[in-house]
Enzyme design. Structure first.
Site, short mmCIF file in Angstrom:
data_model
loop_
_atom_site.label_atom_id
_atom_site.label_comp_id
_atom_site.label_asym_id
_atom_site.label_seq_id
_atom_site.Cartn_x
_atom_site.Cartn_y
_atom_site.Cartn_z
N GLU A 45 94.99 -10.37 -0.97
CA GLU A 45 94.07 -10.87 -2.01
C GLU A 45 94.63 -10.74 -3.42
OE1 GLU A 45 90.28 -8.95 -1.27
OE2 GLU A 45 90.27 -9.59 0.81
N ASN B 185 98.02 -11.96 2.95
CA ASN B 185 96.69 -12.21 3.53
C ASN B 185 95.68 -12.48 2.41
OD1 ASN B 185 94.96 -12.05 5.96
ND2 ASN B 185 94.08 -10.22 5.02
N HIS C 140 86.50 -15.81 6.42
CA HIS C 140 85.10 -15.37 6.38
C HIS C 140 84.30 -16.59 5.93
CE1 HIS C 140 86.13 -11.19 6.94
NE2 HIS C 140 87.02 -11.26 5.96
N GLU D 71 90.65 -12.58 9.94
CA GLU D 71 89.38 -11.84 9.79
C GLU D 71 88.19 -12.76 10.05
OE1 GLU D 71 89.23 -9.80 6.00
OE2 GLU D 71 91.34 -9.23 6.10
N ASP E 173 84.89 -14.59 10.77
CA ASP E 173 83.48 -14.47 11.17
C ASP E 173 82.74 -15.66 10.57
OD1 ASP E 173 83.28 -13.49 8.48
OD2 ASP E 173 83.17 -11.42 9.17
O1 G3I Z 1 83.57 5.75 4.23
C1 G3I Z 1 82.32 5.71 3.54
C2 G3I Z 1 81.40 6.72 4.12
O2 G3I Z 1 81.93 8.00 3.91
C3 G3I Z 1 80.03 6.57 3.44
O3 G3I Z 1 79.12 7.42 4.05
C4 G3I Z 1 79.53 5.13 3.57
C5 G3I Z 1 78.23 4.91 2.83
O4 G3I Z 1 78.01 3.55 2.59
O5 G3I Z 1 80.49 4.28 3.00
C6 G3I Z 1 81.73 4.35 3.67
O6 G3I Z 1 82.62 3.45 3.10
C7 G3I Z 1 82.41 2.09 3.38
C8 G3I Z 1 83.65 1.57 4.08
O7 G3I Z 1 83.55 0.17 4.26
C9 G3I Z 1 83.88 2.21 5.44
O8 G3I Z 1 82.82 1.92 6.28
C10 G3I Z 1 82.19 1.36 2.08
O9 G3I Z 1 80.94 1.73 1.52
C11 G3I Z 1 82.21 -0.12 2.29
O10 G3I Z 1 82.20 -0.78 1.03
C12 G3I Z 1 83.49 -0.51 3.03
O11 G3I Z 1 83.44 -1.90 3.25
C13 G3I Z 1 84.61 -2.48 3.78
C14 G3I Z 1 85.17 -3.48 2.78
O12 G3I Z 1 86.29 -4.13 3.35
C15 G3I Z 1 85.58 -2.83 1.48
O13 G3I Z 1 85.93 -3.82 0.57
C16 G3I Z 1 84.24 -3.19 5.07
O14 G3I Z 1 83.85 -2.23 6.04
C17 G3I Z 1 85.41 -4.00 5.58
O15 G3I Z 1 84.97 -4.83 6.62
C18 G3I Z 1 85.94 -4.88 4.45
O16 G3I Z 1 87.08 -5.56 4.95
C19 G3I Z 1 87.66 -6.52 4.07
C20 G3I Z 1 89.13 -6.60 4.40
O17 G3I Z 1 89.72 -5.33 4.34
C21 G3I Z 1 89.85 -7.56 3.45
N1 G3I Z 1 89.22 -8.85 3.47
C22 G3I Z 1 87.79 -8.87 3.24
C23 G3I Z 1 87.09 -7.93 4.22
C24 G3I Z 1 85.59 -8.01 4.07
O18 G3I Z 1 85.21 -7.55 2.78
#
Ligand code: G3I
Length: 357
Positions: free
Chosen positions: A162, A212, A247, A277, A279
């Site tokens: 990105e 990516n 996405h 990725e 969906d």
């Molecule tokens: O790890 C913490 C945890 O300790 C806490 O309790 C919880 C409370 O909300 O948050 C947890 O962190 C979250 C993390 O995912 C792990 O689950 C974050 O809040 C959340 O923002 C984070 O989101 C991820 C996101 O990337 C971050 O930008 C998504 O799961 C993940 O699917 C998403 O993946 C990205 C790719 O890497 C790149 N392309 C886009 C894609 C979708 O956004």
């Protein structure tokens, strides 16, 4: 589990054609018999999913791991190989969850995509470093430590994710003005991308290196500037593939938005292409029409994608609607994946199965 070769031999013997659920004779070969990965292998491609450690290791759900192992032959950690997780503090690495995922993949004959070495998000403490020399060393140390550890285990790496901005200067004739002004860019300048790829190439010459990004699937301006970026890297022998995240929602129409031409533009460069990725989000609560439209979008996208022989992997960003990033990030949307929250196959699964078949 029946092997695909065995099933195809039976079909040949009885002169039948595979069709989902029914056959022209009394036997029945359906998506119950042939998992996605066997159909994908027969086409010489990989089919995969992002995984999350909760239902695998922390609170194990048998259905989650059963489907994962049955259906897919390539996986990617949804979050557990990102900078903040692998290097939670300076030069202090934690590979515990990543190792479990990698070992699970190896034990089940799956390939692995490493996601991600350089991103403007989820980079933890590094994103507050305001010192070019320090950040350059951090980048180098991170890439070498991580890639060397997973050498010969992780076959593909998203080196940079990105890096193209969403607010484009559309009159630009190079990609440079359209790079995202992230902390990497601010400290290291436009060449941080090339630098990261050089480091990655040196760290593990056997790995295939990818750029990516999202919203670069249609033949649009962001895809064009991405094309310029990867052309530059390719000319220097630093990149092997392009990852299109995908996405999308059901408005994505690959027959009218230049998707095939866009794939061609990347494949003509000699790049391997992964859908990384995918969906397809729909409104929630979801209607019969929503699920039908979603299945059609999966079918159309895969049909066009697989017509390009450089497309070597189709990876979904999860497989069950129980674990998906979509509802948290797109209010009012969800149900974006192939299995529902109870691990039942959806029409979307059948659509993917039909295309792979
Ligand atoms: O790890 C913490 C945890 O300790 C806490 O309790 C919880 C409370 O909300 O948050 C947890 O962190 C979250 C993390 O995912 C792990 O689950 C974050 O809040 C959340 O923002 C984070 O989101 C991820 C996101 O990337 C971050 O930008 C998504 O799961 C993940 O699917 C998403 O993946 C990205 C790719 O890497 C790149 N392309 C886009 C894609 C979708 O956004």
């Amino acid at each position: 589990m029946k092997s695909l070769a065995g099933i195809l031999m039976l079909l040949a013997l009885f002169g039948c054609q595979i069709s989902k659920g029914t056959l022209s004779d009394s036997s029945s070969i359906s998506s119950e018999d042939i998992p996605l990965k066997e159909l994908a292998s027969a086409r010489g491609i990989y089919i995969g999913t992002a995984v999350t450690p909760g239902p695998l290791f922390n609170n194990p759900e048998v259905a989650y791991s059963n489907i994962l192992v049955r259906e897919f032959n390539i996986i990617v950690a949804e979050n557990d190989m990102k900078f903040e997780n692998l290097e939670p503090s300076s030069n202090n690495f934690n590979f515990s969850t990543a190792d479990k995922i990698v070992n699970l993949a190896i034990a089940n004959g799956m390939k692995i995509r490493g996601h991600v070495l350089v991103w403007h998000q989820q980079s933890g403490w590094a994103s507050s470093v305001n010192n070019p020399e320090a950040l350059s060393n951090i980048l180098s140390n991170h890439i070498f430590t991580v890639m060397r550890l997973f050498s010969n285990k992780v076959q593909y790496w998203d080196v940079v994710n990105e890096a193209i901005d969403d607010n484009l200067n559309n009159s630009a004739t190079t990609f440079y003005p359209n790079l995202r002004k992230s902390f990497w860019w601010t400290n290291l300048g436009s060449n941080y991308i090339e630098y990261a790829f050089q480091l990655a190439r040196a760290a593990d010459p056997t790995a295939k290196l990818f750029y990516n990004d999202y919203s670069i699937e249609a033949y649009n301006n962001k895809a064009y500037y991405t094309f310029l970026l990867v052309s530059n890297l390719k000319a220097k022998g630093l990149i092997d593939g392009i990852g299109l995240q995908m996405h999308i929602d059901t408005n994505f129409n690959p027959y009218s938005n230049g998707f095939a031409n866009n794939l061609k533009r990347f494949s003509d460069l000699g790049l391997e292409i992964h859908i990384t990725e995918m969906d397809v989000r729909i409104p929630v609560p979801s209607s019969y029409e929503n699920y039908t439209a979603q299945a059609k979008t999966y079918k159309d996208v895969l049909t066009v994608a697989l017509a390009n022989t450089n497309v070597k992997a189709i990876i979904f960003w999860g497989f069950t609607d129980k674990y998906s990033w979509v509802p948290q990030f797109f209010t009012g949307y969800g149900n974006a994946l192939l299995f529902d929250k109870n691990y039942n196959k959806k029409k979307a699964y059948d659509a993917v199965w039909e295309v792979l078949k």
